[in-house]
Structure formats: structure tokens, C-alpha cells
Design a protein around this motif. Structure first.
Motif, PDB file in Angstrom:
ATOM      1  N   GLY A 436       0.799  -1.216   0.000  1.00 19.59           N
ATOM      2  CA  GLY A 436       0.000   0.000   0.000  1.00 19.59           C
ATOM      3  C   GLY A 436       0.831   1.265   0.000  1.00 19.59           C
ATOM      4  O   GLY A 436       0.534   2.233  -0.717  1.00 19.59           O
ATOM      5  N   LEU A 437       1.900   1.280   0.776  1.00 16.21           N
ATOM      6  CA  LEU A 437       2.777   2.447   0.802  1.00 16.21           C
ATOM      7  C   LEU A 437       3.493   2.629  -0.535  1.00 16.21           C
ATOM      8  O   LEU A 437       3.688   3.759  -0.995  1.00 16.21           O
ATOM      9  N   ARG A 438       3.863   1.515  -1.182  1.00 16.84           N
ATOM     10  CA  ARG A 438       4.459   1.610  -2.523  1.00 16.84           C
ATOM     11  C   ARG A 438       3.469   2.209  -3.514  1.00 16.84           C
ATOM     12  O   ARG A 438       3.830   3.043  -4.355  1.00 16.84           O
ATOM     13  N   ILE A 439       2.217   1.775  -3.427  1.00 19.24           N
ATOM     14  CA  ILE A 439       1.191   2.280  -4.346  1.00 19.24           C
ATOM     15  C   ILE A 439       1.030   3.792  -4.182  1.00 19.24           C
ATOM     16  O   ILE A 439       0.987   4.543  -5.166  1.00 19.24           O
ATOM     17  N   PHE A 440       0.967   4.247  -2.941  1.00 19.57           N
ATOM     18  CA  PHE A 440       0.780   5.684  -2.724  1.00 19.57           C
ATOM     19  C   PHE A 440       2.012   6.482  -3.157  1.00 19.57           C
ATOM     20  O   PHE A 440       1.886   7.574  -3.707  1.00 19.57           O
ATOM     21  N   LYS A 441       3.176   5.923  -2.941  1.00 19.73           N
ATOM     22  CA  LYS A 441       4.398   6.603  -3.401  1.00 19.73           C
ATOM     23  C   LYS A 441       4.401   6.699  -4.931  1.00 19.73           C
ATOM     24  O   LYS A 441       4.718   7.746  -5.509  1.00 19.73           O
ATOM     25  N   ALA A 442       4.012   5.586  -5.594  1.00 24.03           N
ATOM     26  CA  ALA A 442       3.977   5.577  -7.052  1.00 24.03           C
ATOM     27  C   ALA A 442       2.903   6.512  -7.597  1.00 24.03           C
ATOM     28  O   ALA A 442       2.999   6.986  -8.738  1.00 24.03           O
ATOM     29  N   ALA A 443       1.863   6.768  -6.788  1.00 19.07           N
ATOM     30  CA  ALA A 443       0.801   7.683  -7.209  1.00 19.07           C
ATOM     31  C   ALA A 443       1.214   9.141  -7.070  1.00 19.07           C
ATOM     32  O   ALA A 443       0.479  10.032  -7.497  1.00 19.07           O
ATOM     33  N   GLY A 444       2.378   9.387  -6.480  1.00 20.58           N
ATOM     34  CA  GLY A 444       2.888  10.741  -6.396  1.00 20.58           C
ATOM     35  C   GLY A 444       2.487  11.505  -5.149  1.00 20.58           C
ATOM     36  O   GLY A 444       2.395  12.738  -5.174  1.00 20.58           O
ATOM     37  N   THR A 445       2.254  10.805  -4.052  1.00 18.39           N
ATOM     38  CA  THR A 445       1.889  11.501  -2.822  1.00 18.39           C
ATOM     39  C   THR A 445       3.051  12.335  -2.303  1.00 18.39           C
ATOM     40  O   THR A 445       4.219  11.972  -2.439  1.00 18.39           O
ATOM     41  N   ARG A 446       2.720  13.466  -1.708  1.00 18.23           N
ATOM     42  CA  ARG A 446       3.726  14.267  -1.015  1.00 18.23           C
ATOM     43  C   ARG A 446       4.161  13.580   0.269  1.00 18.23           C
ATOM     44  O   ARG A 446       5.292  13.716   0.720  1.00 18.23           O
ATOM     45  N   GLU A 447       3.210  12.860   0.856  1.00 22.01           N
ATOM     46  CA  GLU A 447       3.458  12.193   2.134  1.00 22.01           C
ATOM     47  C   GLU A 447       2.512  11.018   2.220  1.00 22.01           C
ATOM     48  O   GLU A 447       1.339  11.116   1.850  1.00 22.01           O
ATOM     49  N   ALA A 448       2.990   9.862   2.677  1.00 21.03           N
ATOM     50  CA  ALA A 448       2.148   8.678   2.838  1.00 21.03           C
ATOM     51  C   ALA A 448       2.491   7.989   4.145  1.00 21.03           C
ATOM     52  O   ALA A 448       3.656   7.963   4.560  1.00 21.03           O
ATOM     53  N   TRP A 449       1.480   7.434   4.809  1.00 21.16           N
ATOM     54  CA  TRP A 449       1.706   6.734   6.072  1.00 21.16           C
ATOM     55  C   TRP A 449       0.620   5.671   6.262  1.00 21.16           C
ATOM     56  O   TRP A 449      -0.416   5.698   5.596  1.00 21.16           O
ATOM     57  N   ALA A 450       0.904   4.726   7.138  1.00 23.04           N
ATOM     58  CA  ALA A 450      -0.026   3.630   7.427  1.00 23.04           C
ATOM     59  C   ALA A 450      -0.558   3.761   8.839  1.00 23.04           C
ATOM     60  O   ALA A 450       0.164   4.167   9.758  1.00 23.04           O
ATOM     61  N   GLY A 451      -1.812   3.412   9.026  1.00 30.40           N
ATOM     62  CA  GLY A 451      -2.393   3.339  10.356  1.00 30.40           C
ATOM     63  C   GLY A 451      -2.064   2.007  11.011  1.00 30.40           C
ATOM     64  O   GLY A 451      -1.507   1.104  10.381  1.00 30.40           O
ATOM     65  N   PRO A 452      -2.380   1.847  12.292  1.00 32.03           N
ATOM     66  CA  PRO A 452      -2.110   0.582  12.982  1.00 32.03           C
ATOM     67  C   PRO A 452      -3.037  -0.523  12.499  1.00 32.03           C
ATOM     68  O   PRO A 452      -4.137  -0.255  12.004  1.00 32.03           O
ATOM     69  N   ARG A 453      -2.578  -1.778  12.629  1.00 32.77           N
ATOM     70  CA  ARG A 453      -3.446  -2.902  12.279  1.00 32.77           C
ATOM     71  C   ARG A 453      -4.586  -2.983  13.294  1.00 32.77           C
ATOM     72  O   ARG A 453      -4.391  -2.831  14.494  1.00 32.77           O
ATOM     73  N   ALA A 454      -5.799  -3.239  12.799  1.00 35.60           N
ATOM     74  CA  ALA A 454      -6.978  -3.306  13.655  1.00 35.60           C
ATOM     75  C   ALA A 454      -7.935  -4.353  13.097  1.00 35.60           C
ATOM     76  O   ALA A 454      -7.831  -4.736  11.933  1.00 35.60           O
TER      77      ALA A 454
END
Length: 525
Positions: A436-454
């Protein structure tokens, strides 16, 4: 205080949510005399207000659930309170389990098998999507089935921004499938894409029990009794037939409701709790627990959220709460990596307001003051998000039990949920987060982060099976030991797959209702 005995009915159903209301409408239209008992208060469509403050009323307000393990916290979020239950705040994501979800033990040597196949459930899936009204397009990774009755919800600006990342990773992003009207359908309005689905849908574009099942049920003569907290199922001295249910009314008065057929259609935890509370001399460990599996094989979905800020405007406040788009690539359970197991599904571009339950503020809970203010100024126009659901193996250690040390206001043991994610499912979840973080980086996000597993969704605990020594019910939700007691809902699922459970829940309800209609003469004395 003496117990009040009520007039006998043919069918009594505990719970007025999607499972209970659908069952009630189906059996009422088939000519059964049906009564539904709902623990919460009456809800009206006029009370569905697009505000998170008001929507909290729709969440669970009954006895507390004790939760332990490393994947806990879904109980109050997932359950409902009042007419329609969780069906008033559900996100309307509508997916079928895949064929191998029904054969995990046979094909992969882990988890459990279902007593039915995908092909046996397929016609009921087809029926359910017409009944509820489902919008969506063709997805090559989805199981086979009839075309959806409505076209898909349009692709949102948020989805368009995120899609570039999926394209770069070689993944297919398709329109989501939702029990939301993309156009007027069955007398109900089309969606206005205001992003308030989980606060209730007052225009009826989202298929909720107040606009779908309950009007049908009431026309068929079904009765609904609110503030009726069902505490146990009673059986005759032989234990072979249920005689009705005991419930406590709003005055604290205990009532006995006689019935020929009893259906537990509560949320997952409460189906298991009700059967455990229904112990007697014949069934000292709970009704339907001769196999020792009652409460066991509780599962959920391991959820991880991905968030990012995009250069272009994404209009994140618009759309639907569930997701605008979907990726099922790689859903099959072939080992994604050594020591990792399970399917995964990406639900992409959920509508998010600054202050709602899945909102932009809660995506950065560590921020305060000026930092929060600056972030919200950017996020209100440039935020994007998606959620991955990962499969959890069904194991007996994860379970619903009674906790005698914690009591509700009537002195009954509260429910205790134990749920920890098996290590190979943890590894699958971590791989998905990285993807998911790779996808957002490839989409050109200025900043990307993940929430905790729930955890998301609650499944199992009263599992179905063909062998009475290893399951609670048969494939129709009929308790093995007591022929006139049925269970309806996701608590029946032996395995969870990696997609939202409501479409499968509904398909099973229609199948069971047909079974009860067909076997009316043997079920009714």
C-alpha cells in the motif's frame, strides 16, 4: 417478579438488523406469524442525520464486551442498537466470497472448510443483489455471477489520484460493488455522493432495513417489539425442541415468548453469547454446544489503512463511506511469500470529512494545535486513503466466551472475545501494508503513512458444518441438536475470506428462509 407469558407465535427472531429483518420479511411474506425482538429502541428514517455526533446513537449501547488479544476493538464500532441494528450504519460494500474461501482446509491444509460450495450459494448471491439493489461493473478477479442491476458509482477524484499508483504497480483498480443506488432503483432515490453513509441514509439510496426489509415485513404482518433484551432460549424437558425465548423488557420485567421456531439473528458475539446463556440440564455447556465448538473459531479481518496527501485536489469529502474503487488482484491464497498466508482486498477512496469516524483528523491523531490546523488545511482538499482487508485463519483458540466476573445490569455474564492473529496472517498483513505504501508513493503523494493494524468485522463462533461433532449448525443454520432453532448471520461462517461479509450473510438468510418455507410442516407442531 413473576415471569409474564406472551401469546405464542410461529416464529420469533432475536435481532432486527440485516439478518433478522431479511428473515422476518421473507417468512412473513411466506405466511408465517413472525415476531422480532430488538434489544434497542425504535429508529425512524427521520432520525438519520448526517453528523457523527448523531450517528453515535446507532452504535452498540448494550452490555460491554470484554476483548483480549492482539486484534481487538471492533465490538462497539461494528454492532448496532435499535431498529435495523448495524444495518443503519453499515458501509454497503457488497462482495462474494471466492470459491476457495469455502475450501481452505481441503486446498491449503489450514483453517476450516464450509459444508457448502460457492456454486451452491451462487444462485442466492444472484437473488440477494437484486433484492438489495447493487451497483457495480465487471471485475475480472471477482467470482462468477449475474450482472449487477445498476451501473457502478462514478470514479471519484480521490480514486483517480490513487489509480496512478495501482497502474504503476501493475494492479487493476475497478469500480466498487455497493448496495447503494447509483440511479433510482426499486422506488428508492439514487445516491447524492455526500459521504455520510455510516451516519444513516435518510434518502434510502443505501439499502438499510428501514427502507428495504421493514416496509416489506410490516406489510406482511410481522410484529416488531423494541427494548426486548433476549437472554435465553428455552427448550422442552427432552431438549429436542425449543419452546420459546426469555427476554427482559424496558421495565426490567422478565417475559417468556412462546414460539414454534426460534431464530437467533443477533450480531456475531451476541449469537454465541445467547446460545451460551441458554445452558440447561440437557445442555450444560450451552445450547448447540455438544461438539464443544460453540464460541470457538471466532475470526475477523486484519485491517490496515493507508493515508496520503496528493498534489492534486482529491475532494475527499465526497463519495461513499465504504469505498469508491476496489482491487482484488492477487486475492487467491497462493503463498504471497514464505511464511505468509491469506487473501487480501484493497478498498480504495473512502469519503472522509475532517471530523468523521474515518476522517482526516483521525488519520493523524498525534497532531494538536497549529500542526493539526496546518495539516487539516491541506488534507481537506488533498487527502487520499485506502484500506486493505487481510484474511484471518479460523482457529479454536480465538473465541467468544462468557465472563462470570463481569456482569450486565441484569446480572448475566458479559461476553469476552479472545482474538489474536496467527503469525502467517500477520506476515500477510505486513506485506499488504508495504504494498500500500508503494502504491501511494507511485501515485505521487507528497506524504504517505499507514495506520495501525486493527480488526474489522466479526465472524464465526456458531460455525456451520456437516459434522455435528465439529460444528454448531448445519448449512442452513439449524442447530444440530434442536431442529427448531436456527442461527442467522456472520457467526455461521467457518472462514472469513478477506472481504466484507454482508453479501454472504444475506445469501445464507435467503437460503435458510427457503429451507424453513419448504419444511414448514415438519418444523411447526
Amino acid at each position: 417478579m413473576a415471569k409474564i407469558s406472551r401469546e405464542k407465535v410461529e416464529v420469533v427472531i432475536a435481532g432486527s438488523g440485516i439478518a433478522g429483518s431479511t428473515m422476518a420479511a421473507e417468512l412473513g411474506e411466506a405466511g408465517f406469524n413472525v415476531l422480532v425482538l430488538e434489544a434497542g429502541p425504535e429508529r425512524k428514517l427521520s432520525e438519520m442525520i448526517s453528523s457523527q455526533i448523531w450517528s453515535r446513537r446507532l452504535r452498540w449501547a448494550g452490555p460491554e464486551v470484554q476483548e483480549t488479544g492482539d486484534l481487538v476493538g471492533a465490538a462497539n464500532f461494528a454492532m448496532g442498537w435499535g431498529t435495523g441494528g448495524a444495518g443503519l450504519h453499515w458501509y454497503a460494500n457488497w462482495y462474494r466470497l471466492h470459491p476457495d474461501d469455502f475450501r481452505v482446509r481441503s486446498q491449503y491444509g489450514r483453517s476450516l472448510d464450509w459444508p457448502i460450495s460457492y456454486e451452491e450459494l451462487r444462485p442466492w448471491y444472484d437473488h440477494a443483489q437484486v433484492y438489495f439493489g447493487v451497483s457495480g461493473g465487471k471485475n475480472p478477479s471477482a467470482p462468477p455471477g449475474a450482472s449487477y442491476p445498476m451501473p457502478a458509482i462514478p470514479i471519484s477524484s480521490q480514486s483517480a489520484a490513487i489509480k496512478r499508483g495501482f497502474d504503476a504497480e501493475g494492479l487493476t483498480l475497478t469500480s466498487n460493488t455497493l448496495a447503494v443506488n447509483s440511479v433510482p432503483y426499486d422506488g428508492r432515490a439514487g445516491c447524492i455522493l455526500d459521504g455520510w453513509c455510516d451516519a444513516g441514509c435518510p434518502i434510502g439510496a443505501l439499502a438499510n432495513p428501514l427502507v428495504l426489509q421493514w416496509p416489506r415485513a410490516k406489510r406482511a404482518g410481522v410484529k416488531l417489539r423494541h427494548n426486548a433484551y433476549v437472554t435465553r432460549i428455552e427448550t422442552d424437558p427432552s431438549g429436542s425442541r425449543a419452546t420459546g425465548v426469555v427476554y427482559i423488557d424496558e421495565n426490567g420485567q422478565e417475559n417468556f415468548q412462546p414460539a414454534d421456531v426460534v431464530i437467533a439473528a443477533c450480531h456475531t458475539i451476541w449469537n454465541a453469547r445467547l446460545l451460551l446463556l441458554s445452558s440447561n440440564d440437557k445442555y450444560p455447556d450451552g445450547l448447540g454446544n455438544s461438539s464443544g465448538t460453540l464460541g470457538h473459531y471466532f475470526t475477523s479481518h486484519a485491517l490496515t489503512t493507508i493515508h496520503g496527501l496528493f498534489k492534486q485536489e482529491t475532494e475527499p469529502h465526497t463519495g461513499v463511506t465504504g469505498a469508491n474503487t476496489l482491487c482484488l488482484d492477487g486475492y487467491d491464497k497462493k503463498q504471497p511469500a514464505k511464511d505468509a498466508f491469506g487473501s487480501r482486498a484493497w478498498l480504495v477512496a473512502q469519503a472522509a470529512k475532517p471530523n468523521d469516524l474515518l476522517g482526516t483528523a483521525l488519520a493523524k491523531p498525534e497532531l494538536f494545535g497549529d500542526a493539526l490546523n496546518n495539516y487539516l488545511h491541506r488534507a481537506s482538499s488533498h487527502y487520499g486513503n485506502m484500506t486493505v482487508l487481510c484474511e484471518e485463519d479460523a482457529i479454536p483458540e480465538n473465541r467468544v466466551a462468557l465472563d462470570p466476573s463481569k456482569r450486565d445490569r441484569y446480572g448475566l455474564p458479559q461476553a469476552r472475545v479472545i482474538n489474536s492473529l496467527p503469525q502467517e496472517n500477520v506476515a500477510r498483513s505486513e506485506l499488504a501494508k508495504s504494498e500500500g505504501l508503494r502504491i501511494f508513493k507511485a501515485a505521487g503523494t507528497r506524504e504517505a503513512w499507514a495506520g495501525p493494524r486493527a480488526p474489522m468485522h466479526m465472524i464465526g463462533g456458531t460455525i456451520m458444518g456437516s459434522d455435528p461433532t465439529t460444528s454448531v449448525t448445519n448449512s442452513f443454520g439449524q442447530i444440530h441438536e434442536v431442529e427448531n432453532v436456527f442461527v442467522a448471520g456472520a457467526s455461521l461462517f467457518p472462514t472469513p475470506g478477506a472481504i466484507n461479509p454482508t453479501a454472504t450473510l444475506a445469501a445464507l438468510v435467503f437460503r435458510t428462509a427457503d429451507f424453513i418455507r419448504t419444511n414448514r410442516s415438519s418444523l411447526l407442531p
